[in-house]
Structures are given as C-alpha cells and as structure tokens.
Write a protein that holds these residues in place. Structure first.
Motif, PDB file in Angstrom:
ATOM      1  N   CYS A   1       1.275  -1.042  -0.350  1.00 19.50           N
ATOM      2  CA  CYS A   1       0.051   0.083  -0.087  1.00 19.50           C
ATOM      3  C   CYS A   1       0.602   0.919  -0.208  1.00 19.50           C
ATOM      4  CB  CYS A   1      -0.953  -0.140   0.851  1.00 19.50           C
ATOM      5  SG  CYS A   1      -1.969   1.633   1.333  1.00 19.50           S
TER       6      CYS A   1
ATOM      7  N   ARG B   1       4.259  -1.738  -7.496  1.00 24.30           N
ATOM      8  CA  ARG B   1       3.551  -1.078  -6.648  1.00 24.30           C
ATOM      9  C   ARG B   1       4.933  -0.400  -5.916  1.00 24.30           C
ATOM     10  NH1 ARG B   1      -2.100   0.323  -4.797  1.00 24.30           N
ATOM     11  NH2 ARG B   1      -1.117   1.587  -2.632  1.00 24.30           N
TER      12      ARG B   1
ATOM     13  N   LYS C   1       0.484   8.824   0.281  1.00 22.24           N
ATOM     14  CA  LYS C   1      -0.904   8.439   0.767  1.00 22.24           C
ATOM     15  C   LYS C   1      -1.423   9.077   0.828  1.00 22.24           C
ATOM     16  CE  LYS C   1      -1.532   4.943   0.838  1.00 22.24           C
ATOM     17  NZ  LYS C   1      -1.531   4.430  -0.133  1.00 22.24           N
ATOM     18  N   PRO C   2      -2.578   8.829   0.312  1.00 22.95           N
ATOM     19  CA  PRO C   2      -3.950  10.044   0.958  1.00 22.95           C
ATOM     20  C   PRO C   2      -4.822  10.031   1.784  1.00 22.95           C
ATOM     21  CG  PRO C   2      -5.007   8.215  -1.374  1.00 22.95           C
ATOM     22  CD  PRO C   2      -3.364   8.071  -0.646  1.00 22.95           C
TER      23      PRO C   2
ATOM     24  N   GLU D   1       1.656   6.086  -7.233  1.00 21.58           N
ATOM     25  CA  GLU D   1       0.562   6.918  -7.027  1.00 21.58           C
ATOM     26  C   GLU D   1       0.829   8.661  -7.491  1.00 21.58           C
ATOM     27  OE1 GLU D   1      -3.010   7.255  -4.401  1.00 21.58           O
ATOM     28  OE2 GLU D   1      -3.323   9.641  -4.706  1.00 21.58           O
TER      29      GLU D   1
ATOM     30  N   TRP E   1      -0.838   6.786 -11.263  1.00 25.39           N
ATOM     31  CA  TRP E   1      -1.798   6.772 -11.124  1.00 25.39           C
ATOM     32  C   TRP E   1      -2.275   7.778 -10.614  1.00 25.39           C
ATOM     33  CZ3 TRP E   1       0.477   2.437  -8.069  1.00 25.39           C
ATOM     34  CH2 TRP E   1       0.363   2.826  -6.524  1.00 25.39           C
TER      35      TRP E   1
ATOM     36  N   GLY F   1      -5.085   9.002  -8.261  1.00 24.50           N
ATOM     37  CA  GLY F   1      -5.896   8.337  -6.713  1.00 24.50           C
ATOM     38  C   GLY F   1      -6.887   8.580  -6.776  1.00 24.50           C
ATOM     39  N   ASP F   2      -8.478   7.684  -6.483  1.00 28.93           N
ATOM     40  CA  ASP F   2     -10.184   7.955  -7.085  1.00 28.93           C
ATOM     41  C   ASP F   2     -10.198   8.870  -5.953  1.00 28.93           C
ATOM     42  OD1 ASP F   2     -12.564   7.164  -6.510  1.00 28.93           O
ATOM     43  OD2 ASP F   2     -12.308   7.019  -4.800  1.00 28.93           O
ATOM     44  N   ARG F   3      -9.279   9.760  -4.344  1.00 28.92           N
ATOM     45  CA  ARG F   3      -9.529  11.165  -4.244  1.00 28.92           C
ATOM     46  C   ARG F   3      -9.272  12.595  -4.969  1.00 28.92           C
ATOM     47  NH1 ARG F   3      -8.295   7.160  -0.455  1.00 28.92           N
ATOM     48  NH2 ARG F   3      -9.106   7.313   1.514  1.00 28.92           N
TER      49      ARG F   3
ATOM     50  N   LYS G   1      -7.899   5.513 -10.210  1.00 29.94           N
ATOM     51  CA  LYS G   1      -9.160   4.766  -9.405  1.00 29.94           C
ATOM     52  C   LYS G   1     -10.486   5.595 -10.232  1.00 29.94           C
ATOM     53  CE  LYS G   1      -5.527   2.261  -7.736  1.00 29.94           C
ATOM     54  NZ  LYS G   1      -6.018   2.132  -6.256  1.00 29.94           N
TER      55      LYS G   1
ATOM     56  N   ARG H   1     -12.455  -0.157  -8.057  1.00 28.93           N
ATOM     57  CA  ARG H   1     -12.030  -0.588  -7.054  1.00 28.93           C
ATOM     58  C   ARG H   1     -13.259  -0.385  -6.362  1.00 28.93           C
ATOM     59  NH1 ARG H   1     -12.506   2.995  -3.064  1.00 28.93           N
ATOM     60  NH2 ARG H   1     -11.079   3.168  -1.945  1.00 28.93           N
TER      61      ARG H   1
ATOM     62  N   ASP I   1      -8.687  -3.841  -9.090  1.00 26.90           N
ATOM     63  CA  ASP I   1      -8.301  -3.280  -7.301  1.00 26.90           C
ATOM     64  C   ASP I   1      -9.176  -3.828  -6.786  1.00 26.90           C
ATOM     65  OD1 ASP I   1      -8.134  -2.818  -5.319  1.00 26.90           O
ATOM     66  OD2 ASP I   1      -7.277  -0.680  -5.560  1.00 26.90           O
TER      67      ASP I   1
ATOM     68  N   HIS J   1      -8.941  -2.806  -2.358  1.00 27.67           N
ATOM     69  CA  HIS J   1      -9.818  -1.437  -1.478  1.00 27.67           C
ATOM     70  C   HIS J   1     -11.500  -0.492  -0.986  1.00 27.67           C
ATOM     71  CE1 HIS J   1      -5.390   0.057  -2.678  1.00 27.67           C
ATOM     72  NE2 HIS J   1      -5.875   1.263  -1.360  1.00 27.67           N
TER      73      HIS J   1
ATOM     74  N   GLU K   1      -2.928  -5.368  -3.345  1.00 24.01           N
ATOM     75  CA  GLU K   1      -1.726  -4.877  -2.502  1.00 24.01           C
ATOM     76  C   GLU K   1      -1.527  -6.248  -1.760  1.00 24.01           C
ATOM     77  OE1 GLU K   1      -3.113  -0.004  -1.494  1.00 24.01           O
ATOM     78  OE2 GLU K   1      -3.142  -2.147   0.016  1.00 24.01           O
TER      79      GLU K   1
HETATM   80  C1  PEP Z   1      -4.297   2.978  -3.071  1.00 26.90           C
HETATM   81  O1  PEP Z   1      -3.876   2.340  -3.918  1.00 26.90           O
HETATM   82  O2  PEP Z   1      -3.528   3.011  -1.948  1.00 26.90           O
HETATM   83  C2  PEP Z   1      -5.167   4.372  -2.764  1.00 26.90           C
HETATM   84  C3  PEP Z   1      -5.257   5.103  -1.558  1.00 26.90           C
HETATM   85  O3  PEP Z   1      -6.193   3.545  -3.614  1.00 26.90           O
HETATM   86  P1  PEP Z   1      -7.592   4.576  -4.094  1.00 26.90           P
HETATM   87  O4  PEP Z   1      -7.321   5.387  -4.574  1.00 26.90           O
HETATM   88  O5  PEP Z   1      -8.634   3.920  -4.919  1.00 26.90           O
HETATM   89  O6  PEP Z   1      -8.546   4.744  -2.934  1.00 26.90           O
END
Ligand code: PEP
Ligand code: CO
Length: 460
Positions: free
Chosen positions: A75, A114, A121-122, A248, A277, A279-281, A303, A334, A363, A366, A408
């Motif tokens: 992760c 990865r 990390k978000p 990410e 990539w 991220g989803d956020r 994502k 995901r 994925d 997540h 992960e």
């Molecule tokens: C990740 O891949 O670790 C992650 C934070 O994913 P996501 O943006 O899909 O939440």
C-alpha cells in the motif's frame, strides 16, 4: 505507428499550480521547497522514455486482449524498507503470480510493481487528533514518507521537502537492484526455483497451494522446453521478464521536478515512474492532478471508487487522452464486491460511448476494507476474490473485457488479510501485522489468489 499525440494547449509542467487544491498538506517554507525541487530536477531520471513507450505499447496490446496486466505491491513503501530482502521477496511473489497467470491465460503478463516510488498516501482527513497527556493534540496526518514521518510528533508530521530527496534516493537504490537482478538472470523463466521464497517449503504453506504451484511450474517447464525444441519464436515474448514501476502521483511537486522533454521525442515525460496513477480522491476532471497528468506521455492509471460519476470518468479520459492513443489510459475500478454488478455496467457503457480506448483493471482491495471489533483494519480473501469474479463476469456480460488486476500484497509472511487456504483468522491478525496503511495479501494468500484468478480466466 501510434497516432501523433494531440498538442496540449495551455499546458506546462507547472500549470497544475494554478488550479489549486492539489494537496491536503502544505510546505511551510517556500524557499526550502524550491531548493529541493531544483536539486531533484537536476538528478538523472529514474526511468527512461524508451521504457515508458514500451510499457504503453504492451498496455495497448492488453487493451486488445493480447496481454494481461498484473500490478501489485505495498500500500505504502517506507524508506526503512529499502532492503535487499524486502525487494527480492516482492519480485519473487510478483514473478510467481505472473507465472500462474501466464499459464492460465496463455498470454504474456505485464508486471508492474507498486514499488520504487510508492511513498505518498492520500488521507481521509488532512489532520489527525489524538489525546496526549490528557490533552487533545492535532497534527498534520501522515501522508507517506514522501511527505512526512509517521510518529505523532510535531517535527515528524511537518511536511518536509527533504523527504522527496530521500524517497528519490530510495527509489533509485531499489530500481538499481531490481534491474541488476532481472538482467542477471534471477527472473529467468527457466529457473523458477530461483524465486522460491525461503518459507516456500515451510509447513505453514497450505499443501494444496504448494502442490498446485509445483505441478504448474513443472508443466510450464515442459511446455517451454517443448516449444524451444520446436524453435518456436513467440516463446521469447512469453519468457522475457521485465518489471515496470508505478506509484500514485499524489505529490505533484515531486512529479513535476522530474518531468522533462527528451531528445528526439515529442512531448513531456514524467520520469519518476513508468505508470503513475491518479487516486480515487484526486481524479476530478478539472482538478490539479488531471491537469498535470494530461500533459505527460506516460500511460496513466485512474482509480475509480463507488462514488464515481460515469460522465466525469469519461471526461477524465477525454482530458487525459484527447487523441485516443492506445495504451494511454488505464481505468482501475475498486467498487466493492457487492457494488460491481450495480455500478460497473454504466461505467463501461459511458466510457465506451464517449471516451475511446481504455484498459480496464480491477483493484479488488480498496473497497473491501473492514475493521474488526477490536479496531484492526483488514480485508477478507473471499471478498477480494468475489470482486474479481463479479468484475470478470460483468465485463464479459457487457461485451468488454478485464485486462488486468491490481493488488496490495507483500512477499512477507504477514497476517493482515483474513482467509485463504492457510486460514488466517481475526484472532491471528495481531501476530504479524506490519502495514502502516492498508492490509496486504501475504505471500501465500497472493499466490493462492493468482491461482483462483487463473481459474476464473480459464472460464471466461
Ligand atoms: C491506493 O491504491 O493505495 C489508494 C489509496 O487507492 P484509492 O485511490 O483507490 O483509494
Ligand atoms: Co492502499
């Protein structure tokens, strides 16, 4: 020849800074930040444009159903985990899984780690509050070693630009070792015994997993020798082992510093990694991350969580890839095992109608995270497998196809996810829980997952 990319009107590596809202954290000393970025920009790239273009070509083949993508790793990497054992174990499990997938799918597998840069990390909140000595204390959240440090102390949590230099260095050290191992024959498909993990023969490896794997390696070896005896040329393609990197692309200062043009090629390359990539956020069509990544020639992952609006996703694809270049956009869903059937068909049809070519990847990690009653974050092997299964089926039912998976996982013998043949239970989680972030499949869960995935692939 791939089509010439569309020009990117109004784009330069720093236009994302005018968009605002890029990061949940702030550097408090602009001069300090600027000094680090000048140094980072002067350092050699971590990857090359040739490698990036090769990956893009392979991803285009995966879009066409001729290859399959396996993406996986921690992760979050941590600076202190840049050790030979951790790196080789990660390569070994990815190699073993890819072998299972080659065998099941009869297609070359693209291996993307990865790793060598997955340091940011978000977070769900920009700050974290804890009670210290009876008092509530609020500090910036931990955003990964690329940004700050995990200890709950003001100095550690201060976003420090020097962390970018440290992470760049660890990425370079990791990549140097990975490249040497691969070049030196470690990853030779004729010698799968090189990648056996030390605990492969360990009693805790479920005999059913070990037997299946060993039988498969034997059959694969026979097939390989048979095809070589026939002088089969395509074998080169099946046996050439290559690793690409991904992370990410969260901290855009870091990505920008290593984004440049290269001689005799058009356009800009983000040379921190082969495949960044979003991220989803961070995937808003008009947000800073899409603004930055629309300008680089790397393949870019996006994502997609359960909250995603299909029209917005189509818009993101159009912005990232206005010229519909093959291999450029990788959509990583995901959605959660229980939501796939409900949400994926609309995403598929909207993207097919409005966004051109993409590679669909699942994925299954997540959106299947839960907390145990004692507050430990975990994921169940069965839920992960169920998301994979329903995603395969849904693509097939929609006339689309799933071209890759994103996990992960770790090559270590941790206890973070529950289930699998070895039967990790909630009560076992605290014995070897090492992740600072999300729970990873351990070595044997990952290998077993690849086998179950192979069975699914054989079916669809
Ligand atoms: C990740 O891949 O670790 C992650 C934070 O994913 P996501 O943006 O899909 O939440
Ligand atoms: Co994660």
């Amino acid at each position: 020849m791939p089509p010439t990319p569309e020009p990117n009107p109004g784009w330069s590596p720093d236009t994302w800074q005018q968009v605002g809202g890029a990061h949940q954290f702030e550097y408090d000393d602009p001069q300090d930040l600027a000094r680090v970025l000048v140094q980072l920009a002067a350092f050699p790239p971590l990857v090359t444009s040739w490698e990036i273009e090769r990956l893009k070509k392979e991803l285009a083949q995966a879009q066409a159903g001729e290859r399959f993508l396996l993406q996986g790793g921690d992760c979050a990497e941590m600076l202190r985990d840049c050790t030979p054992g951790a790196i080789t174990n990660k390569l070994k499990i990815l190699l073993q899984m890819s072998l299972v997938l080659v065998h099941a799918s009869k297609k070359p597998v693209i291996r993307v780690g990865r790793f060598a840069g997955q340091y940011a990390k978000p977070r769900s909140s920009p700050t974290e509050t804890r009670v210290v000595d009876g008092q509530g204390v609020t500090l910036p959240s931990y955003f990964g070693d690329l940004v700050n440090a995990p200890e709950f102390e003001p100095q550690a949590r201060r976003p420090d630009p020097m962390q970018m230099l440290r992470a760049y260095t660890r990425s370079a050290l990791s990549l140097n070792f990975i490249r040497s191992l691969v070049e030196g024959g470690f990853a030779d498909l004729h010698h799968p015994e090189y990648w056996d993990l030390s605990f492969f023969s360990h009693a805790s490896l479920a005999p059913v997993v070990r037997d299946r794997y060993e039988r498969m390696v034997e059959r694969l070896g026979d097939g390989l020798r048979f095809m070589e005896a026939l002088g089969e040329r395509t074998i080169d393609d099946l046996t050439r082992v290559e690793f690409f990197t991904s992370h990410e692309g969260l901290n855009l200062y870091y990505e920008q510093a290593q984004t440049r043009t290269v001689p005799r090629r058009e356009g800009w390359y983000d040379l921190t990694t082969h495949m960044p990539w979003i991220g989803d956020r961070a995937r808003q069509p008009d947000g800073a991350h899409v603004e930055f990544f629309r300008g680089v020639r790397n393949p870019v992952g996006v994502k997609i969580g359960a909250e995603a609006d299909p029209a917005q996703i189509a818009r993101v694809c159009q912005r990232l890839n206005p010229g519909d270049e093959p291999g450029k956009v990788v959509l990583i869903t995901r959605l959660g095992a229980e939501r796939v059937r409900d949400l994926l068909p609309r995403l598929i049809s909207r993207v097919a109608d409005a966004a051109g070519r993409v590679l669909w990847v699942c994925d299954p990690m997540h959106a299947n995270t839960q907390s145990t009653t004692s507050g430990i974050k975990t994921r169940s092997f069965d839920a992960i497998l169920a998301e994979l299964e329903t995603t395969f089926e849904t693509h097939a039912a929609c006339g689309s196809h799933l071209g890759g998976v994103h996990f992960e996982l770790t090559g270590e013998d941790v206890t973070e996810c529950v289930g699998g043949a070895a039967g990790v239970t909630e009560a076992d989680l605290s014995t070897r829980y090492a992740s600072f972030c999300d729970p990873r499949l351990n070595y044997q869960q990952a290998l077993e997952m690849a086998m179950r995935l192979g069975t699914l692939m054989g079916r669809t």
